[in-house]
Write a protein that holds these residues in place. Structure first.
Motif, PDB file in Angstrom:
ATOM      1  N   THR A 205      -0.457  -9.866  -1.822  1.00 15.88           N
ATOM      2  CA  THR A 205      -1.990  -9.985  -2.622  1.00 15.88           C
ATOM      3  C   THR A 205      -1.612  -8.957  -3.312  1.00 15.88           C
ATOM      4  OG1 THR A 205      -3.886 -10.143  -1.808  1.00 15.88           O
ATOM      5  CG2 THR A 205      -3.309 -12.199  -3.052  1.00 15.88           C
ATOM      6  N   PHE A 206      -1.320  -8.623  -4.464  1.00 13.30           N
ATOM      7  CA  PHE A 206      -1.667  -7.071  -5.097  1.00 13.30           C
ATOM      8  C   PHE A 206      -2.879  -6.658  -5.815  1.00 13.30           C
ATOM      9  CE2 PHE A 206      -1.219  -4.557  -9.187  1.00 13.30           C
ATOM     10  CZ  PHE A 206      -0.436  -3.694  -8.614  1.00 13.30           C
ATOM     11  N   PRO A 207      -3.223  -4.768  -5.670  1.00 11.60           N
ATOM     12  CA  PRO A 207      -2.067  -4.282  -4.671  1.00 11.60           C
ATOM     13  C   PRO A 207      -2.601  -4.326  -3.487  1.00 11.60           C
ATOM     14  CG  PRO A 207      -4.192  -2.773  -5.770  1.00 11.60           C
ATOM     15  CD  PRO A 207      -4.138  -4.230  -5.903  1.00 11.60           C
ATOM     16  N   ARG A 208      -2.128  -3.962  -2.794  1.00 13.18           N
ATOM     17  CA  ARG A 208      -1.579  -3.139  -1.041  1.00 13.18           C
ATOM     18  C   ARG A 208      -1.316  -2.176  -1.091  1.00 13.18           C
ATOM     19  NH1 ARG A 208      -1.990  -4.590   4.034  1.00 13.18           N
ATOM     20  NH2 ARG A 208      -0.490  -3.337   5.597  1.00 13.18           N
ATOM     21  N   VAL A 209      -2.353  -1.455  -0.211  1.00 18.02           N
ATOM     22  CA  VAL A 209      -2.138   0.228  -0.112  1.00 18.02           C
ATOM     23  C   VAL A 209      -2.731   0.145   0.791  1.00 18.02           C
ATOM     24  CG1 VAL A 209      -3.409   1.972  -1.110  1.00 18.02           C
ATOM     25  CG2 VAL A 209      -3.701   0.650  -2.853  1.00 18.02           C
ATOM     26  N   THR A 210      -1.281   1.363   0.920  1.00 21.70           N
ATOM     27  CA  THR A 210      -1.231   2.214   2.726  1.00 21.70           C
ATOM     28  C   THR A 210      -0.296   3.588   2.428  1.00 21.70           C
ATOM     29  OG1 THR A 210       1.449   1.258   2.555  1.00 21.70           O
ATOM     30  CG2 THR A 210      -0.116  -0.111   3.261  1.00 21.70           C
ATOM     31  N   CYS A 211      -0.455   3.962   3.184  1.00 23.62           N
ATOM     32  CA  CYS A 211       0.808   5.491   3.077  1.00 23.62           C
ATOM     33  C   CYS A 211       0.365   6.257   2.030  1.00 23.62           C
ATOM     34  CB  CYS A 211       1.581   5.260   3.086  1.00 23.62           C
ATOM     35  SG  CYS A 211       2.874   5.007   4.492  1.00 23.62           S
ATOM     36  N   ASP A 212      -1.575   6.560   1.390  1.00 22.36           N
ATOM     37  CA  ASP A 212      -1.776   6.882  -0.002  1.00 22.36           C
ATOM     38  C   ASP A 212      -0.654   6.645  -1.035  1.00 22.36           C
ATOM     39  OD1 ASP A 212      -3.562   8.364   0.437  1.00 22.36           O
ATOM     40  OD2 ASP A 212      -2.931   9.992   1.545  1.00 22.36           O
ATOM     41  N   ASN A 213      -0.579   5.449  -1.043  1.00 20.69           N
ATOM     42  CA  ASN A 213       0.144   5.000  -1.799  1.00 20.69           C
ATOM     43  C   ASN A 213      -0.356   3.964  -3.250  1.00 20.69           C
ATOM     44  OD1 ASN A 213       0.219   2.443  -1.134  1.00 20.69           O
ATOM     45  ND2 ASN A 213       2.055   2.155  -0.048  1.00 20.69           N
ATOM     46  N   GLY A 214      -1.360   4.569  -3.215  1.00 20.84           N
ATOM     47  CA  GLY A 214      -2.376   3.904  -4.134  1.00 20.84           C
ATOM     48  C   GLY A 214      -2.116   4.483  -5.603  1.00 20.84           C
ATOM     49  N   ASN A 216      -0.867   1.506  -6.811  1.00 18.15           N
ATOM     50  CA  ASN A 216      -0.051   0.215  -6.786  1.00 18.15           C
ATOM     51  C   ASN A 216      -0.071  -0.254  -5.541  1.00 18.15           C
ATOM     52  OD1 ASN A 216      -0.305   0.351  -9.589  1.00 18.15           O
ATOM     53  ND2 ASN A 216       1.562   1.867  -9.853  1.00 18.15           N
ATOM     54  N   GLY A 217       0.441   0.784  -4.854  1.00 20.21           N
ATOM     55  CA  GLY A 217       0.727   0.499  -3.408  1.00 20.21           C
ATOM     56  C   GLY A 217       2.200   0.515  -3.390  1.00 20.21           C
TER      57      GLY A 217
END
Ligand code: ARG
Ligand code: ZN
Ligand code: CA
Length: 256
Positions: A205-214, A216-217
């Motif tokens: 499900t949106f958003p899925r944040v990893t690697c500081d990519n918020g 939007n993720g």
């Protein structure tokens, strides 16, 4: 490039007579071609499910696929080759790509996109050879139950997206997470796909944040992630540019 490139395709159905379901129908093959011709033109109906923030990035790759109408000798063909094998199943070792190892020899890989369809073991849905490799193993291999949308195609991989994903590799696309196993240190060499930690599976499900990519993720709706067929529906403009460079470069033999 402004026009559309049409790639001649040959499908090698490598099947064991003791497992007749491996000899998939022409209809199943045609259903796969139909998916490819939507996905690589951004004409797939589910593109509407792309989160709004990424809609401007959705790209028409301007690549179409047509089963070959001439074989390498210039004879009429339907672009489908059916070969019996004594092997129970295949794996990523390329045995399926040669008659001598129980598979089927490719048609000249500078003129045809070779697709081998067979039973693959070990949970493998498919695999591809990147541009620049040996011509005699060039192409993509797809598990028959992950090929097309009818016949033996089985959920959740019955949307034809395994071939979309593998042909993405064949046109030089890397996985969007950069194959660094969560390290966030390497990416896919495409600027408009966010860097993400690892592969996503299922239907996130949106958003899925990893690697500081918020905020939007991860772009888990991208064909080059590992989500379910029903959860992936786009290539980006940056990915289309990379595929274009491949078709202008190492795969330029298809442009004539
Ligand atoms: N090479 C990947 C695998 O074998 C293919 C993933 C395709 N994903 C899909 N949703 N069809 O696991
Ligand atoms: Zn892959
Ligand atoms: Ca990227």
């Amino acid at each position: 490039r402004t026009g559309v490139v049409t790639l001649p395709v040959v499908v090698h159905v490598v099947h064991n007579p003791q497992a007749p379901e491996q000899n998939i129908s022409d209809e199943q093959i045609h259903s796969q071609l139909a998916v490819l011709n939507k996905d690589f033109r951004a004409a797939n109906p589910d593109v509407r499910n792309v989160p709004d923030v990424w809609k401007p990035l959705v790209a028409d790759a301007r690549v179409e696929f047509r089963l070959a109408t001439r074989d390498p000798h210039g004879e009429a063909t339907d672009g489908i080759v059916r070969v019996e094998t004594e092997r129970r199943s295949f794996t990523w070792d390329d045995a399926v790509k040669a008659g001598a190892t129980g598979g089927a020899d490719p048609w000249p890989s500078d003129q045809y996109l070779n697709i081998w369809v067979c039973l693959l073991g070990g949970g493998l849905l498919g695999y591809a050879q990147f541009p620049g490799g040996p011509p005699q193993t060039d192409g993509v291999v797809i598990l028959h139950t992950a090929f097309g949308t009818t016949g033996t195609a089985s959920r959740p991989f019955d949307g034809g997206r395994t071939a979309t994903h593998e042909i993405g590799h064949w046109l030089d696309l890397y996985h969007i997470w950069g194959d660094d196993d969560g390290a966030c240190s390497s990416d896919d060499k495409v600027a408009d796909t966010p860097n993400q930690a690892g592969a996503n599976t299922g239907k996130p499900t949106f958003p899925r944040v990893t690697c500081d990519n918020g905020p939007n993720g991860d772009m888990f709706v991208n064909y080059m992630d590992y989500t379910d067929d029903a959860a992936m529906y786009m290539f980006t403009r940056g990915q289309a540019t990379r595929m274009d460079a491949c078709l202008e470069g190492s795969r330029a033999s298809f442009l004539v």
